[in-house]
Design an enzyme around this catalytic site. Sequence first.
Site, PDB file in Angstrom:
ATOM      1  N   ARG A 141      -7.964 -20.438  -0.845  1.00 39.05           N
ATOM      2  CA  ARG A 141      -6.942 -20.225   0.175  1.00 39.05           C
ATOM      3  C   ARG A 141      -5.825 -21.261   0.108  1.00 39.05           C
ATOM      4  O   ARG A 141      -6.018 -22.432   0.450  1.00 39.05           O
ATOM      5  CB  ARG A 141      -7.589 -20.233   1.567  1.00 39.05           C
ATOM      6  CG  ARG A 141      -6.658 -19.736   2.656  1.00 39.05           C
ATOM      7  CD  ARG A 141      -7.375 -19.625   3.995  1.00 39.05           C
ATOM      8  NE  ARG A 141      -6.496 -19.044   4.989  1.00 39.05           N
ATOM      9  CZ  ARG A 141      -5.508 -19.700   5.599  1.00 39.05           C
ATOM     10  NH1 ARG A 141      -5.309 -20.981   5.338  1.00 39.05           N
ATOM     11  NH2 ARG A 141      -4.737 -19.086   6.471  1.00 39.05           N
ATOM     12  N   GLU A 197      12.537   2.839  13.904  1.00 41.71           N
ATOM     13  CA  GLU A 197      11.580   3.847  13.437  1.00 41.71           C
ATOM     14  C   GLU A 197      10.356   3.801  14.341  1.00 41.71           C
ATOM     15  O   GLU A 197      10.377   3.140  15.394  1.00 41.71           O
ATOM     16  CB  GLU A 197      11.214   3.600  11.977  1.00 41.71           C
ATOM     17  CG  GLU A 197      10.604   2.232  11.718  1.00 41.71           C
ATOM     18  CD  GLU A 197      10.247   1.992  10.249  1.00 41.71           C
ATOM     19  OE1 GLU A 197      10.112   2.955   9.476  1.00 41.71           O
ATOM     20  OE2 GLU A 197      10.080   0.809   9.898  1.00 41.71           O
ATOM     21  N   LYS A 201       6.455  -1.902   1.949  1.00 40.35           N
ATOM     22  CA  LYS A 201       5.276  -1.291   2.573  1.00 40.35           C
ATOM     23  C   LYS A 201       4.109  -2.274   2.421  1.00 40.35           C
ATOM     24  O   LYS A 201       3.234  -2.129   1.568  1.00 40.35           O
ATOM     25  CB  LYS A 201       4.973   0.071   1.947  1.00 40.35           C
ATOM     26  CG  LYS A 201       4.119   0.949   2.856  1.00 40.35           C
ATOM     27  CD  LYS A 201       4.219   2.409   2.465  1.00 40.35           C
ATOM     28  CE  LYS A 201       3.200   3.284   3.160  1.00 40.35           C
ATOM     29  NZ  LYS A 201       3.326   3.370   4.609  1.00 40.35           N
ATOM     30  N   TYR A 259       0.823  -1.211   0.000  1.00 40.24           N
ATOM     31  CA  TYR A 259       0.000   0.000   0.000  1.00 40.24           C
ATOM     32  C   TYR A 259       0.852   1.254   0.000  1.00 40.24           C
ATOM     33  O   TYR A 259       2.064   1.189   0.198  1.00 40.24           O
ATOM     34  CB  TYR A 259      -0.943   0.000   1.213  1.00 40.24           C
ATOM     35  CG  TYR A 259      -0.284   0.348   2.535  1.00 40.24           C
ATOM     36  CD1 TYR A 259       0.540  -0.562   3.186  1.00 40.24           C
ATOM     37  CD2 TYR A 259      -0.463   1.597   3.110  1.00 40.24           C
ATOM     38  CE1 TYR A 259       1.153  -0.238   4.387  1.00 40.24           C
ATOM     39  CE2 TYR A 259       0.142   1.934   4.318  1.00 40.24           C
ATOM     40  CZ  TYR A 259       0.952   1.004   4.953  1.00 40.24           C
ATOM     41  OH  TYR A 259       1.565   1.338   6.127  1.00 40.24           O
ATOM     42  N   HIS A 279      -1.360 -21.012   0.551  1.00 45.74           N
ATOM     43  CA  HIS A 279      -0.318 -20.024   0.827  1.00 45.74           C
ATOM     44  C   HIS A 279       0.528 -19.649  -0.396  1.00 45.74           C
ATOM     45  O   HIS A 279       0.827 -18.482  -0.613  1.00 45.74           O
ATOM     46  CB  HIS A 279       0.604 -20.532   1.942  1.00 45.74           C
ATOM     47  CG  HIS A 279      -0.065 -20.595   3.284  1.00 45.74           C
ATOM     48  ND1 HIS A 279      -1.187 -21.347   3.523  1.00 45.74           N
ATOM     49  CD2 HIS A 279       0.220 -19.974   4.450  1.00 45.74           C
ATOM     50  CE1 HIS A 279      -1.562 -21.198   4.783  1.00 45.74           C
ATOM     51  NE2 HIS A 279      -0.718 -20.355   5.367  1.00 45.74           N
ATOM     52  N   LEU A 321      11.202   1.408   6.938  1.00 47.03           N
ATOM     53  CA  LEU A 321      10.560   1.842   5.704  1.00 47.03           C
ATOM     54  C   LEU A 321      11.249   3.140   5.295  1.00 47.03           C
ATOM     55  O   LEU A 321      11.449   4.035   6.129  1.00 47.03           O
ATOM     56  CB  LEU A 321       9.064   2.110   5.934  1.00 47.03           C
ATOM     57  CG  LEU A 321       8.357   2.535   4.647  1.00 47.03           C
ATOM     58  CD1 LEU A 321       8.130   1.325   3.742  1.00 47.03           C
ATOM     59  CD2 LEU A 321       7.056   3.234   4.931  1.00 47.03           C
ATOM     60  N   ARG A 347       8.033   3.956  -4.748  1.00 43.89           N
ATOM     61  CA  ARG A 347       8.138   3.035  -3.603  1.00 43.89           C
ATOM     62  C   ARG A 347       7.155   1.874  -3.763  1.00 43.89           C
ATOM     63  O   ARG A 347       7.469   0.728  -3.390  1.00 43.89           O
ATOM     64  CB  ARG A 347       7.897   3.786  -2.293  1.00 43.89           C
ATOM     65  CG  ARG A 347       8.181   2.945  -1.065  1.00 43.89           C
ATOM     66  CD  ARG A 347       8.164   3.757   0.216  1.00 43.89           C
ATOM     67  NE  ARG A 347       6.855   4.332   0.484  1.00 43.89           N
ATOM     68  CZ  ARG A 347       6.599   5.178   1.499  1.00 43.89           C
ATOM     69  NH1 ARG A 347       7.552   5.533   2.330  1.00 43.89           N
ATOM     70  NH2 ARG A 347       5.386   5.651   1.671  1.00 43.89           N
TER      71      ARG A 347
END
Length: 294
Positions: free
Chosen positions: A110, A190, A157, A43, A112, A214, A62
């Site tokens: 579902r 961070e 991210k 995101y 993995h 990040l 990014r």
Amino acid sequence: MNNNTGDDHQMPNPAWIDGKTCDLSEATVRLEDRAYFFGDGIYEAIRVYSKNPFYLQAHLDRLHRSADAINLKLPYSDEEISSACSDLIRLSGYDEAYIYMQVSRGVAPREHSFPKNAKPSMSIYVREIPSAMIEQVARPAACITVPDERWMNCYIKSVNLLPNCLARQQAVEAGASEAILYRPGGVVTEGTRSNIFAVIGGEVRTHPESNLILSGITRRIILDIIASLRIPCREEAFTLEELPSASEVWVTSTISELQPVAGINGSAVKGNLPGEYAKAVKAEFKKEVDSVRA
Ligand SMILES: Cc1ncc(COP(=O)(O)O)c(C=O)c1O
């Protein structure tokens, strides 16, 4: 002042999902979406000042880096994404807002490992920044320190934010607004949704770019401002042990811009608020924001 009463205002919180626009309250995702099952998605959050996205290309760059890191092919070009963002800002009528965009590996039963035929899906929406949040980041921050229990790929991210949520909840329960995360040895990495700077021995320090943080867009803008002001600075990690000697500590992010920290674990950061360097950097940051408002 946020304003959604412009003539072109049609939807308070418009959302865009794979090319279709609707109101955010009606936007839905499929139960078998991998971002929902596994956090298999990435995101970006982008600030909008006077209807203009701030450093949109840096955020898109990014997003590409995050996508490459998890072998995800972005389903839309930068031009298509930028154009969707412009449409959403116009539809919202907001002057001051943020854009949230997320890309999921797609919908599949579902399992993995990556599905063979799933189509990555992208959603974008625009929301007003709540006035409570603007007020909160305008005040100096109170922080606590919390062990950094995240994985070793924090440069991605990713929507896997459970450790960040848990640490931030600890901060909220302690009456603080951000948790400063540290790795073994007390190395400050961070915040849960911010980068952390400290002025130690007259020099600005922040954790270098690596897999442990990040690479914040705001962090980069602030480092460039610091260089232009010829303020002594080193991208070198500092430790919890060094923090009490800091004359300034800052939280930086898209939402908080540069927010001075008033106290950590209940002890005041020594020095004035905002400190001398924070004041100088904030003034230059404001010029940068004013240039996109023009
Ligand atoms: C973990 C983390 N670090 C740093 C940041 C600051 O990044 P930016 O300045 O790009 O908002 C964020 C923002 O969401 C974050 O989640």
